[in-house]
Design an enzyme around this catalytic site. Structure first.
Site, PDB file in Angstrom:
ATOM      1  N   HIS A  53     -24.550 -24.412  57.116  1.00  8.34           N
ATOM      2  CA  HIS A  53     -24.671 -23.266  56.612  1.00  8.34           C
ATOM      3  C   HIS A  53     -24.588 -23.213  54.818  1.00  8.34           C
ATOM      4  O   HIS A  53     -23.334 -24.352  54.715  1.00  8.34           O
ATOM      5  CB  HIS A  53     -22.701 -23.532  56.651  1.00  8.34           C
TER       6      HIS A  53
ATOM      7  N   ARG B 253     -18.347 -14.716  58.211  1.00  2.86           N
ATOM      8  CA  ARG B 253     -17.284 -15.084  57.314  1.00  2.86           C
ATOM      9  C   ARG B 253     -15.790 -15.135  57.223  1.00  2.86           C
ATOM     10  O   ARG B 253     -15.693 -16.199  57.521  1.00  2.86           O
ATOM     11  CB  ARG B 253     -18.083 -14.694  56.171  1.00  2.86           C
TER      12      ARG B 253
ATOM     13  N   TYR C 270     -14.092 -38.965  48.568  1.00  2.00           N
ATOM     14  CA  TYR C 270     -12.896 -39.842  48.204  1.00  2.00           C
ATOM     15  C   TYR C 270     -11.854 -40.038  50.020  1.00  2.00           C
ATOM     16  O   TYR C 270     -11.190 -41.035  49.997  1.00  2.00           O
ATOM     17  CB  TYR C 270     -11.679 -39.787  47.257  1.00  2.00           C
TER      18      TYR C 270
END
Length: 750
Positions: A79, A33, A124
């Protein structure tokens, strides 16, 4: 220890279970990570985003696609974490002000330098990979890296990406794991590749040699890196350290214009910090602020001084020390190495490990291509046999029940060759195909020989790597953005420097009340005093200077002149600001520059020269300045004029004796008792029959006035010749009528 009960239930102590669970979690956070891998410089989430986008066909030449689609593929296939975290990692790689070499090309609102987290929602925005990301992906399908199952075993993903450059240094990264963190700054591609090429020839090169090529980090901003060269070298030698960046500015029509800010510093935040200081009256020399940043000038902050007399260099020095216009960055080059373990690595080790990985990647790529070439040559050999015996091959295919086995037996073909012949389309049986096969064979044979030669020769392999690195440097390299400049350390304005410098007269009363009047033409005796109080001392100076107070025990105290109450009132008790010993009274008041010299003395006739800077105290309790012999008191201090090279010290005793001698004979000390100035007998001092009444420092052009009741006597420098003597003598008697004197004062140059 784990036990299995008769019922088949596993039993484990809570201590062992929690310890193992926490260690497993820690290793997961460290390895999967928070820390980048030295091979490609990416954390797992970043690697999965880049790989998922390549699988979606979102290379630099493709059309942009909604970011939500990419995030969906990332968390659905590789993931299994939150979509917000994945999208934020994606945004970071698309921000040219966050990444030195952006990996994602975005359309829409992807944040701004003022507010990097102001990006629009993923539904968006649209995105695709940048051309630079090809350096991570172009060799992926060429057998260069190992693959591993995804989280549910339904797909495979690359363990690392086959980076063609040391990406771990180029874009850097930050991360917090369990018990460790990483802070790797970005670097310039040209400099890093030059160092790699040098290290191919000098594999044991040290940090200093490599730093001839890598000058230092290179952030995605034009702000200056002001860390000294020695500290940068130390940083690269240890893998740990700190960097300082400073904004770039210039003077334009009297205004200060800031054109570049340190990495990840917000212009609006800087203006807010400056405005806050202006409101607190800490920047009286600044009149106004403007933000003129626009598309053509991404950073243009304007600071307007109050007048052209303002020292803009000093103003900027103050702002560098007190705002984010100068910022420090921690460097901790912690990463997952070739051994799969986290480690803080120096520069030389990073480059040597990456070059070893690159060598292996290049070898695997060449071997993969060689295997492909050999396989194709093998098939072409079968095709050629088929074309030379085309009629027989066709007959076997038409008439035999198992044509493949028959072809193998008849022509000594391999299973692969026989399968390829059977799969051959009829259109490829034309006569010209034989010429094409022989031409392809010749090309592949030449390529095979070259690949085998390169794989079998370390020198040729290094030559190939060098050529590839230099080609990347030429294609993707760009000039350094962050200049390396040596700068002096920034210093904030002191409280005195921020106060306007105006002439003031500080007045102290007999009862210890203090106040400050504007100007030097003030008659302190004409001011109003409380009933029973009267004028005692006055000192003239500037409002940004300190006031030195001397008490009857020989201690000195410091009070800021600008903080004193106005002389329009009756002031305030000085004991509210300082803490003299019980019963002590005030014996002197001084003002001036820190370098101003002054003579301190006791009425026992001992004294020395010191400076106002040496008398300044840092706390309310003051500091010991003058040591008093038994039975003596403090004499009013005498200021030394600036032009007093040939000055005389004139000392007067209560018995009417006057002694003048060179001031140069008086020792210079920071504190103490001093040397004998005028001879006073100890026995007469004990009974107060005789003591030193006062002293002045006399320079050329001035004169001395001796008081005796209402009478006074003026003595010029020439008239003092009768009283000249060696330091420590008793001095000569004054004329009749001045055997009992009240005091001595200095009459300034007329």
């Amino acid at each position: 220890m784990t036990d299995i009960s008769a019922e088949g239930i596993e039993r484990q102590s809570l201590r062992e279970y929690t310890e193992k669970a926490y260690l497993d979690y820690s290793m997961y956070v460290i390895l999967d990570r928070a820390l980048p891998n030295i091979a490609d410089g990416l954390k797992p989430v970043q690697r999965r985003i880049i790989y998922a986008m390549s699988e979606l066909g979102l290379r630099s030449t493709a059309k942009h696609k909604k970011s939500a689609r990419t995030v969906g593929d990332v968390i659905g296939k590789f993931h299994p974490h939150g979509d917000a975290a994945a999208y934020e990692a994606m945004v970071l790689m698309a921000q040219p002000f966050s990444y030195r070499y952006a990996l994602i090309d975005g359309q829409g609102n992807w944040g701004s330098p003022d507010d990097p987290k102001s990006f629009a929602a993923m539904r968006y925005t649209e995105s695709r990979l940048t051309r630079f990301s090809d350096l991570l992906l172009s060799e992926l399908e060429q057998g260069t890296v190992d693959w591993q199952p995804n989280f549910d075993g339904s797909l495979e993903e690359p363990v690392v990406l086959p980076a063609r450059v040391p990406h771990v240094l180029l874009n850097g990264t930050t991360g917090i794991a369990v018990g460790m963190a990483t802070d790797i700054p970005p670097h310039n591609l040209r400099e890093v590749i030059d160092a790699c090429v040098f290290m191919l020839d000098e594999p044991y090169a040290g940090t200093r040699a490599l730093c001839e090529y890598i000058q230092g980090p290179d952030f995605p901003t034009e702000a200056e890196i002001i860390t000294p060269r020695s500290e940068i070298l130390s940083l690269y030698e240890t893998g740990r350290g700190a960097l300082r960046m400073r904004a770039v500015w210039h003077k334009e029509d009297g205004d200060i214009v800031i054109t570049a800010l340190p990495h990840q510093v917000s212009g609006s935040r800087v203006l807010e910090q400056i405005a806050q200081q202006m409101q607190q009256k800490k920047l009286p020399m600044i009149q106004d602020l403007r933000d003129e940043s626009d598309h053509e000038n991404p950073t243009r902050l304007v600071i307007m001084p109050r007048s052209s007399r303002v020292d803009v260099e000093a103003v900027m020095n103050h702002l560098f020390a007190t705002t984010d216009l100068e910022k420090s960055y921690r460097v901790n080059m912690n990463m997952i190495g070739v051994d799969g373990r986290p480690q803080v690595k120096p520069l030389a080790k990073i480059l040597s490990e990456w070059l070893a990985l690159r060598t292996e990647t290049t070898r695997r790529r060449l071997q993969f291509r060689l295997d492909k070439v050999l396989a194709r040559l093998h098939i072409l050999d079968g095709y050629l046999i088929a074309f030379l015996n085309i009629d027989e091959v066709i007959a076997i295919i038409r008439h035999e029940d198992e044509p493949k086995q028959r072809l193998i037996e008849r022509f000594g073909l391999s299973d692969t060759q026989a399968e390829a012949i059977l799969e051959l389309k009829l259109r490829h049986l034309a006569r010209l195909e034989e010429m094409k096969i022989r031409g392809e064979q010749a090309e592949l044979a030449a390529e095979r020989d070259k690949l085998e030669a390169t794989l079998g020769n370390a020198r040729l392999l290094k030559k190939l790597m060098r050529e590839e690195l230099l080609a990347i440097r030429e294609e993707y390299g760009d000039p350094r953005r962050s200049p390396l400049v040596e700068r002096s350390e920034a210093r904030a304005f002191s409280e005195e420097e921020l106060v306007s410098s105006e002439p003031v007269t500080v007045v102290l009363s007999e009862a210890g009340w203090i106040r400050a009047a504007r100007g030097h033409d003030v008659d302190p005796t004409a001011l109003s005093y409380k009933s029973g109080d009267a004028f005692k001392f006055a000192a003239t100076g500037r409002s940004n200077q300190s006031v030195i107070v001397l008490d009857s025990t020989g201690r000195s105290y410091t009070v800021a002149a600008h903080s004193l109450p106005s002389a329009r009132g009756q002031g305030e008790p000085l004991t509210g600001r300082i803490s003299p010993p019980s019963g002590a009274t005030f014996a002197g008041l001084l003002m001036g520059k820190e370098s101003q010299r002054v003579v301190l003395a006791s009425d026992a006739g001992y004294g020395f020269v010191t400076t106002l800077g040496d008398l300044e105290a840092k706390n309310r309790n003051g500091k010991a300045a003058l040591t008093l012999p038994a039975g003596s008191q403090v004499v009013r201090p005498a200021l030394v004029p600036d032009d007093a090279e040939e000055a005389l010290l004139v000392a007067l005793s209560s018995d009417g004796r006057l002694l003048a001698f060179p001031l140069a004979d008086v020792p210079v000390m920071a504190r103490g008792k001093g040397n004998k100035l005028i001879g006073i007998a100890s026995a007469r001092l004990a009974t107060r029959e005789e003591y030193m009444l006062g002293m002045v420092v006399l320079a050329a052009g001035a004169s001395v006035r001796i008081h005796s009741g209402k009478r006074y006597l003026n003595l010029t420098l020439a008239e003092l010749e009768h009283y000249r003597g060696e330091r420590g003598r008793r001095g000569n008697k004054l004329p009749r009528g001045f055997q009992k004197v009240d005091g001595i004062e200095l009459i300034a140059n007329s």
